[in-house]
Design a protein around this motif. Structure first.
Motif, short mmCIF file in Angstrom:
data_model
loop_
_atom_site.label_atom_id
_atom_site.label_comp_id
_atom_site.label_asym_id
_atom_site.label_seq_id
_atom_site.Cartn_x
_atom_site.Cartn_y
_atom_site.Cartn_z
N ALA A 1 -65.54 131.44 125.22
CA ALA A 1 -66.80 132.19 125.25
C ALA A 1 -66.62 133.62 124.72
O ALA A 1 -67.41 134.06 123.87
CB ALA A 1 -67.39 132.19 126.66
N PRO A 2 -65.60 134.37 125.14
CA PRO A 2 -65.41 135.71 124.56
C PRO A 2 -65.09 135.68 123.07
O PRO A 2 -65.52 136.56 122.32
CB PRO A 2 -64.23 136.28 125.36
CG PRO A 2 -64.24 135.53 126.64
CD PRO A 2 -64.71 134.16 126.31
N LEU A 3 -64.33 134.67 122.61
CA LEU A 3 -64.03 134.58 121.19
C LEU A 3 -65.30 134.35 120.37
O LEU A 3 -65.51 134.97 119.31
CB LEU A 3 -63.03 133.45 120.92
CG LEU A 3 -61.60 133.66 121.42
CD1 LEU A 3 -60.76 132.42 121.11
CD2 LEU A 3 -60.97 134.89 120.80
N LEU A 4 -66.16 133.46 120.84
CA LEU A 4 -67.41 133.21 120.13
C LEU A 4 -68.29 134.46 120.12
O LEU A 4 -68.90 134.79 119.09
CB LEU A 4 -68.16 132.05 120.78
CG LEU A 4 -67.50 130.66 120.72
CD1 LEU A 4 -68.38 129.64 121.42
CD2 LEU A 4 -67.21 130.25 119.29
N ALA A 5 -68.35 135.15 121.25
CA ALA A 5 -69.16 136.36 121.32
C ALA A 5 -68.64 137.45 120.38
O ALA A 5 -69.42 138.28 119.89
CB ALA A 5 -69.19 136.88 122.76
N ALA A 6 -67.34 137.43 120.12
CA ALA A 6 -66.73 138.43 119.24
C ALA A 6 -66.80 138.03 117.77
O ALA A 6 -66.32 138.76 116.91
CB ALA A 6 -65.29 138.69 119.65
N GLY A 7 -67.38 136.85 117.48
CA GLY A 7 -67.60 136.46 116.09
C GLY A 7 -66.53 135.58 115.49
O GLY A 7 -66.25 135.69 114.28
N LEU A 8 -65.93 134.70 116.27
CA LEU A 8 -64.92 133.79 115.73
C LEU A 8 -65.47 133.03 114.52
O LEU A 8 -66.55 132.44 114.60
CB LEU A 8 -64.47 132.80 116.81
CG LEU A 8 -63.35 131.83 116.43
CD1 LEU A 8 -62.05 132.59 116.19
CD2 LEU A 8 -63.17 130.77 117.51
N ALA A 9 -64.75 133.04 113.42
CA ALA A 9 -65.22 132.43 112.18
C ALA A 9 -65.36 130.92 112.35
O ALA A 9 -64.54 130.28 113.03
CB ALA A 9 -64.24 132.73 111.04
N PHE B 1 -68.80 123.75 116.97
CA PHE B 1 -68.97 122.74 118.02
C PHE B 1 -70.14 123.05 118.95
O PHE B 1 -70.29 122.39 119.98
CB PHE B 1 -67.68 122.59 118.81
CG PHE B 1 -66.51 122.19 117.96
CD1 PHE B 1 -66.49 120.95 117.33
CD2 PHE B 1 -65.44 123.05 117.77
CE1 PHE B 1 -65.41 120.58 116.53
CE2 PHE B 1 -64.36 122.69 116.97
CZ PHE B 1 -64.35 121.46 116.35
N GLY B 2 -70.94 124.04 118.60
CA GLY B 2 -72.11 124.34 119.41
C GLY B 2 -71.83 125.40 120.45
O GLY B 2 -70.76 126.03 120.46
N PRO B 3 -72.74 125.60 121.40
CA PRO B 3 -72.63 126.70 122.36
C PRO B 3 -71.37 126.64 123.22
O PRO B 3 -70.84 127.67 123.63
CB PRO B 3 -73.89 126.54 123.23
CG PRO B 3 -74.85 125.79 122.38
CD PRO B 3 -74.02 124.87 121.52
#
Length: 294
Positions: free
Chosen positions: A62-70, A92-94
């Motif tokens: 969740a933190p990686l996605l929020a930080a903009g993981l490519a 892979f979605g939310p």
């Protein structure tokens, strides 16, 4: 043109180097920022942990996605010391993780799992919790409401009861600091006490199996890194680098909690130059590797 192999790959334990062993979350924002930047720079990242897929989804993905993981980042999770594995990314979605694969042959007996759950509920619920998110291991973890000294004083009591419960079922039991037996012998299960938990698991599990899973995952999606860095906070984490070295890969290991003692190994071992430990040391090394690949 054949794509050039990444210069660097990271195989990361989570508790200690990435997440605080006190809060069990990523407390330093620079860690998430630099992990995302490293992935964007083409560095494959594999979280090789005893934690569950649920924990990694909430506390790391969740933190990686929020930080903009490519979307095309090569990031994977190998959980429960090799029993569970999956890909990570916003594609892979939310939830941020792909199909979760579980090797059920490595799971603890169901009746033993039930007994340990009941033991925690009836005798030790004021000190530990039973991790219901595990697929293969039994994990009993310190409550954050009690201090480390109180937990470590109690831990051997629980470990002894767990050993007795396995022996009552006719199993041999190994502690992590025992000499590792042949998996074909009568010892099938291991008790692994850490500074915040006790894991009870198949002797086939370990950070070495996690490393093997990691390379299988990466081999399916591109070139393998030229060189590896493995990072951990316990002696058992050296098994990642042991496996890579024994299989012919260039590797250096980072120990973010060297107070347990640094063993002699045939590959380089690094510690924080500033004397930092745990996630503060992890943050230092991530920043340094990001400078190298940038």
């Amino acid at each position: 043109m054949t794509p050039r192999a990444p210069a660097l790959g990271l195989l990361l334990d989570v508790d200690g180097p990435i997440a605080s062993p006190i809060t069990r979350s990523i407390d330093l924002p620079e860690i998430t920022r630099d992990l995302v930047a490293l992935a964007a720079a083409g560095v494959p990242l594999v979280f090789n942990t005893g934690r569950s897929d649920a924990f990694i989804r909430h506390e790391v993905v969740a933190p990686l996605l929020a930080a903009g993981l490519a979307p095309d980042a090569r990031v994977f999770g190998v959980c429960e010391k090799g029993a569970v594995w999956f890909a990570i990314g916003e594609r892979f979605g939310p939830a941020g993780i792909g199909e979760v694969h579980v090797d059920r042959s490595l799971a603890m007996p169901a009746d033993f799992v039930d007994e340990m759950r009941d033991l925690v509920a009836t005798r030790f619920a004021d000190r530990v919790f039973f991790d219901e998110t595990k697929h293969a291991m039994v994990s009993v973890e310190q409550l954050t409401s009690i201090d480390t000294a109180a937990y470590l004083e109690f831990q051997p009591v629980f470990d002894s009861l767990a050993r007795e419960a396995l022996q009552r079922r006719g199993f041999g039991v190994q502690r992590l600091d025992d000499v590792r037996p042949d998996a074909s012998g009568d010892v099938q299960w291991r008790i692994d006490p850490t500074i915040i938990s006790t894991d009870i698991e198949s002797i086939r599990l370990g950070k070495d199996l996690g490393a093997a899973r990691a390379l299988e995952l990466l081999s399916d999606g591109g070139e393998l890194p030229v060189s590896w860095r493995t990072v951990g906070d316990s002696r058992s984490d050296y098994a990642m680098a042991d496996w890579l070295h024994s299989n012919g890969y260039s590797v250096e290991h980072v120990d973010v909690r060297p107070a347990d003692g640094v063993p002699e190994k045939p590959y380089p071992i690094r510690e924080s130059a500033s004397g930092a430990i745990h996630d503060e040391a992890g943050a230092e090394f991530l920043a340094g590797w990001l400078r190298e690949v940038s």
